[in-house]
Design an enzyme around this catalytic site. Structure first.
Site, mmCIF file in Angstrom:
data_model
loop_
_atom_site.group_PDB
_atom_site.id
_atom_site.type_symbol
_atom_site.label_atom_id
_atom_site.label_comp_id
_atom_site.label_asym_id
_atom_site.label_seq_id
_atom_site.Cartn_x
_atom_site.Cartn_y
_atom_site.Cartn_z
ATOM 1 N N GLU A 38 0.842 -1.198 0.000
ATOM 2 C CA GLU A 38 0.000 0.000 0.000
ATOM 3 C C GLU A 38 0.877 1.247 0.000
ATOM 4 O OE1 GLU A 38 -3.213 0.293 2.777
ATOM 5 O OE2 GLU A 38 -4.180 -1.532 2.039
ATOM 6 N N HIS A 100 -4.686 6.811 0.205
ATOM 7 C CA HIS A 100 -3.871 5.601 0.245
ATOM 8 C C HIS A 100 -4.460 4.577 -0.709
ATOM 9 C CE1 HIS A 100 -6.935 4.456 3.246
ATOM 10 N NE2 HIS A 100 -6.613 3.183 3.021
ATOM 11 N N ASP A 113 -9.614 2.468 8.581
ATOM 12 C CA ASP A 113 -9.624 3.691 7.765
ATOM 13 C C ASP A 113 -10.615 4.699 8.333
ATOM 14 O OD1 ASP A 113 -7.782 2.772 5.892
ATOM 15 O OD2 ASP A 113 -9.334 1.902 4.604
HETATM 16 ZN ZN LIG Z 1 -7.385 1.476 3.826
#
Ligand SMILES: [Zn+2]
Length: 158
Positions: A38, A100, A113
């Site tokens: 990520e 992201h 998140d």
């Molecule tokens: Zn995430």
């Protein structure tokens, strides 16, 4: 399929536009390969009434912690860029939010998140909602996250 530049709320009262440079940064970090980690950064741009123009998406720094399904942003490098842009633009270019990537075609936020976005929204000094972007393999997921009340989903405008 290219990522879309123009987004808005369903009622079109709030519009959002990404510069080509910001879209290019997103595109360069899409997790196409099984071992791609990520990526993420912060979103900088200008505010025009209810509308926003995202000028720049900062890229991951050496301090960020990057994993397959987790991205932990360390403020240090991103904050320096934000302050530099703020001063050189005489206060026009400001912090708008975060982005992201996810290893999903059409991404959706995790509970982690959502918790992080809410905390960042509460911390904002200008009290505007946080702009939260997830970059998937085929599309973006975009929300405005206020410090209180429900989030507002944005959809692409073609
Ligand atoms: Zn995430």
């Amino acid at each position: 399929m290219p990522l879309m530049n123009s987004w808005g709320t369903i009622d079109r009262r709030t519009l959002l536009h990404f510069s080509d440079a910001a879209i290019e940064t997103f595109s360069q970090h899409i997790q196409f390969q099984d071992n791609d980690n990520e990526a993420g950064g912060i979103l900088l741009g200008s505010v025009h009434g209810p509308h926003m123009l995202v000028d720049q998406a900062t890229v991951p720094t050496e301090y960020d912690k990057r994993f397959r399904c987790l991205f932990e942003r360390m403020p240090v490098g991103h904050e320096t860029i934000a302050i530099n842009r703020w001063t050189t633009s005489k206060g026009t270019i400001r912090y708008l939010g975060e982005w992201h990537t996810h290893p999903e075609d059409n991404p959706s936020p995790s509970s982690i998140d959502r918790a992080e976005w809410y905390q960042l929204a509460v911390k904002r000094r200008d009290k505007r909602p946080l702009l939260a972007v997830i970059v998937g393999r085929k599309s973006l997921y975009i929300e405005y996250v206020p410090s209180s009340g429900p989030s507002i989903l944005l959809s692409p405008i073609s």
